[in-house]
Design a protein around this motif. Structure first.
Motif, mmCIF file in Angstrom:
data_model
loop_
_atom_site.group_PDB
_atom_site.id
_atom_site.type_symbol
_atom_site.label_atom_id
_atom_site.label_comp_id
_atom_site.label_asym_id
_atom_site.label_seq_id
_atom_site.Cartn_x
_atom_site.Cartn_y
_atom_site.Cartn_z
ATOM 1 N N ARG A 299 -10.924 1.142 6.948
ATOM 2 C CA ARG A 299 -9.465 1.132 6.719
ATOM 3 C C ARG A 299 -8.763 2.383 7.256
ATOM 4 N N LEU A 300 -9.567 3.429 7.561
ATOM 5 C CA LEU A 300 -8.959 4.733 7.877
ATOM 6 C C LEU A 300 -7.917 4.678 8.996
ATOM 7 N N ASP A 301 -8.163 3.860 10.033
ATOM 8 C CA ASP A 301 -7.205 3.843 11.145
ATOM 9 C C ASP A 301 -6.054 2.853 10.894
ATOM 10 N N LYS A 302 -6.025 2.279 9.685
ATOM 11 C CA LYS A 302 -4.954 1.302 9.404
ATOM 12 C C LYS A 302 -4.137 1.697 8.170
ATOM 13 N N ILE A 303 -4.284 2.957 7.754
ATOM 14 C CA ILE A 303 -3.658 3.338 6.481
ATOM 15 C C ILE A 303 -2.139 3.132 6.484
ATOM 16 N N PRO A 304 -1.409 3.584 7.512
ATOM 17 C CA PRO A 304 0.049 3.349 7.468
ATOM 18 C C PRO A 304 0.372 1.858 7.388
ATOM 19 N N GLN A 305 -0.360 1.049 8.110
ATOM 20 C CA GLN A 305 -0.102 -0.405 8.115
ATOM 21 C C GLN A 305 -0.416 -1.007 6.731
ATOM 22 N N ILE A 306 -1.478 -0.502 6.097
ATOM 23 C CA ILE A 306 -1.829 -0.998 4.753
ATOM 24 C C ILE A 306 -0.715 -0.641 3.772
ATOM 25 N N PHE A 307 -0.208 0.598 3.878
ATOM 26 C CA PHE A 307 0.877 0.974 2.951
ATOM 27 C C PHE A 307 2.169 0.199 3.246
ATOM 28 N N ASP A 308 2.376 -0.165 4.501
ATOM 29 C CA ASP A 308 3.549 -1.022 4.806
ATOM 30 C C ASP A 308 3.415 -2.357 4.080
ATOM 31 N N THR A 309 2.195 -2.895 4.061
ATOM 32 C CA THR A 309 1.972 -4.188 3.397
ATOM 33 C C THR A 309 2.129 -4.037 1.878
ATOM 34 N N ILE A 310 1.591 -2.928 1.361
ATOM 35 C CA ILE A 310 1.761 -2.666 -0.081
ATOM 36 C C ILE A 310 3.250 -2.563 -0.403
ATOM 37 N N GLU A 311 3.980 -1.907 0.496
ATOM 38 C CA GLU A 311 5.419 -1.719 0.266
ATOM 39 C C GLU A 311 6.176 -3.051 0.293
ATOM 40 N N ASP A 312 5.729 -3.972 1.139
ATOM 41 C CA ASP A 312 6.377 -5.299 1.145
ATOM 42 C C ASP A 312 6.307 -5.902 -0.250
ATOM 43 N N TRP A 313 5.189 -5.624 -0.959
ATOM 44 C CA TRP A 313 5.054 -6.135 -2.331
ATOM 45 C C TRP A 313 5.852 -5.285 -3.326
ATOM 46 N N THR A 314 5.724 -3.943 -3.230
ATOM 47 C CA THR A 314 6.410 -3.093 -4.227
ATOM 48 C C THR A 314 7.936 -3.228 -4.130
ATOM 49 N N LYS A 315 8.432 -3.534 -2.929
ATOM 50 C CA LYS A 315 9.891 -3.686 -2.777
ATOM 51 C C LYS A 315 10.435 -4.882 -3.559
ATOM 52 N N THR A 316 9.535 -5.755 -4.005
ATOM 53 C CA THR A 316 9.984 -6.924 -4.785
ATOM 54 C C THR A 316 9.990 -6.615 -6.289
ATOM 55 N N LYS A 317 9.544 -5.404 -6.658
ATOM 56 C CA LYS A 317 9.430 -5.039 -8.087
ATOM 57 C C LYS A 317 10.114 -3.690 -8.320
ATOM 58 N N THR A 318 10.556 -3.448 -9.560
ATOM 59 C CA THR A 318 11.029 -2.105 -9.879
ATOM 60 C C THR A 318 9.799 -1.206 -10.019
ATOM 61 N N LYS A 319 10.041 0.115 -10.000
ATOM 62 C CA LYS A 319 8.890 1.033 -10.071
ATOM 63 C C LYS A 319 8.125 0.860 -11.386
ATOM 64 N N LEU A 320 8.838 0.527 -12.465
ATOM 65 C CA LEU A 320 8.144 0.352 -13.751
ATOM 66 C C LEU A 320 7.392 -0.979 -13.788
ATOM 67 N N GLU A 321 7.935 -1.986 -13.101
ATOM 68 C CA GLU A 321 7.194 -3.260 -13.002
ATOM 69 C C GLU A 321 5.915 -3.066 -12.195
ATOM 70 N N VAL A 322 5.990 -2.231 -11.159
ATOM 71 C CA VAL A 322 4.773 -1.949 -10.374
ATOM 72 C C VAL A 322 3.735 -1.300 -11.283
ATOM 73 N N MET A 323 4.182 -0.348 -12.083
ATOM 74 C CA MET A 323 3.246 0.344 -12.967
ATOM 75 C C MET A 323 2.637 -0.646 -13.979
ATOM 76 N N GLU A 324 3.480 -1.502 -14.528
ATOM 77 C CA GLU A 324 2.980 -2.495 -15.504
ATOM 78 C C GLU A 324 1.962 -3.430 -14.876
#
Ligand code: COA
Length: 425
Positions: A299-324
């Motif tokens: 995964r090392l050479d894809k870290i920014p791309q992985i976080f972009d994908t994670i962000e696509d998901w987190t952008k659908t939730k509030t920060k506290l919903e992500v934590m929950e």
């Protein structure tokens, strides 16, 4: 019983680093006597004022649980009183510019002679060496202790952090040194010098960055995202943006509402042990088996791309919903909490970490209480003293001066202008 009950501190500190230390000792129950210049006091009383002619929050939030005496320690009478205080206290804490106390006649040698049991504790900008005579403030220490060169983004300038690691961090270090020296005195009967330099304190907090400096000699730092991006390393530990300091890739990603809320973000760590849970959560279950993603190394050479994908998901939730959602799956994450949110957080009020204090001149304000909790020694927060509020009380109760002697001391000018009531008597 309070843990440090019976310990008396001669508090010769000002601004932030020293006051942080003596405030902590005060919270633990020490009797802290703050010596201030008549008419002026600690410079922070008047700095960054939000209400005219009232002690600033800068001062009040760093000087709880203390008593204040005004004393011109450069006058003959002032030196006489200070000598008595040295003999009556267990610890002297100071953070004057290098040499100031020696010039005043109260350097280590003199104080040790006056009271061999006294612990003499100092914050200085630097330890012995080429810079020992320099005056130092927070950001100077952050820059000279290694924090600024390792903070910020790779393509940006060195950056200071909001956490006061130079001042408050060094105050914490000094408090530990003082308590250790008190423990040593229990056995030896002797006082000693305690020195915490701000450069040393910051460097201690940047320990992992010196670790990385040495690892660099053996090859690139593979967990830094610049490695995956193919950006070559230089000869010093680089700035790592929001990369996590450990071996598990982490980053700050946007959450629902980020367009208008500057703190709608969450720190998300892709811990290897829960990679499967992360893939399921963000809707990428196929990554669990895909050889290009399944193992941390792949995964090392894809870290920014992985976080972009994670962000696509987190952008659908509030920060506290992500934590929950993440907590039950053991995925480490941290919502970016604003000062407003922290100030309003009920659980921090309940534990006494955020405390409302009433001040006779400024009214109610919030402060951070003692962050260290002892199970058998409760700690309370009492308001900061007004300038010279306890002058008479200290002269009579601590030094045993008679009414006449107190009047005489006022008349000498060593305590400042005589209060109207005392002058009339
Ligand atoms: N009565 C008479 N004189 C007093 C006094 C009193 N009660 N309290 C202080 N003074 C004098 C000092 O003796 C000194 O006099 P001198 O320079 O003639 O010898 C003078 O006041 C000023 O003290 P100083 O510490 O030099 O204050 P400053 O405002 O010039 O510098 C710092 C401030 C913070 C830069 C400096 O104290 C320092 O470098 N401290 C160590 C590092 C540190 O703690 N920095 C972080 C601060 S948050």
């Amino acid at each position: 019983m309070k843990a440090l009950e019976g310990v008396r501190i001669l508090d010769f500190t000002h601004v932030q680093s020293g006051p942080t230390c003596t405030q902590l000792l005060g919270w633990f129950g020490a009797d802290v006597i703050k010596v201030e210049r008549p008419g002026v006091g600690d410079a922070t009383r008047g700095q960054l004022r939000d209400i005219p002619d009232v002690d600033s929050l800068y001062f009040t939030m760093l000087n709880h649980n203390k008593r204040s005496i005004t004393l011109n320690t450069k006058s003959d009478k002032g030196k006489e009183i200070l000598t008595k205080l040295v003999k009556s206290c267990d610890v002297l804490v100071e953070n004057f510019a290098p040499g100031a106390l020696d010039r005043m006649g109260f350097g280590w040698d003199q104080v040790h002679k006056l009271n061999p049991r006294m612990i003499y504790a100092s914050v200085k900008g630097f330890g012995p060496g080429p810079y020992e005579d320099c005056k130092v403030y927070e950001n100077v220490a952050q820059c000279t202790g290694g924090a600024a060169s390792t903070t910020g983004f790779l393509d940006g300038p060195p950056t200071v952090t909001g956490a006061q690691i130079g001042d408050s961090g060094t105050g914490l270090h000094l408090a530990l040194g003082i308590v250790t020296a008190l423990f040593h005195r229990e056995k030896s009967g002797e006082g000693q010098r305690v020195l915490a330099s701000m450069q040393d304190g910051v460097l201690n907090l940047c320990r992992v960055k010196l670790r990385d400096q040495q690892r660099l000699e053996h090859g690139p730092l593979r967990e830094y995202s610049q490695f995956g991006q193919g950006i070559p390393f230089g000869d010093a530990t680089p700035r790592a943006g929001n990369d996590s300091g450990g071996g598990q890739p982490g980053w700050i990603v946007k959450c629902k509402g980020w367009e208008t809320d500057p703190n709608a973000y969450v720190y998300f760590i892709t811990q290897a042990a829960v990679w499967g849970n992360i893939c399921d959560l963000i809707g990428k279950p196929e990554w669990k088996e895909d050889p290009a993603y399944a193992k941390p190394e792949a995964r090392l050479d894809k870290i920014p791309q992985i976080f972009d994908t994670i962000e696509d998901w987190t952008k659908t939730k509030t920060k506290l919903e992500v934590m929950e959602a993440c907590n039950p799956l053991n995925i480490p994450c941290g919502p970016i909490l604003s000062m407003k949110e922290l100030a309003e957080e009920p659980s921090l009020r309940e534990t006494g970490t955020i405390v409302e204090v009433d001040h006779p001149e400024r009214g109610k304000y919030l402060t951070v209480g003692n962050p260290v909790k002892l199970s058998a020694s409760p700690s309370d927060v009492t308001r900061s003293p007004l300038l010279g509020e306890h002058t008479n009380e200290i002269l009579s109760q601590v030094l045993g001066l008679s009414e006449e002697e107190i009047q005489e001391t006022w008349s000498s000018g060593a305590l400042g202008d005589m209060p109207e009531q005392a002058a009339a008597e």
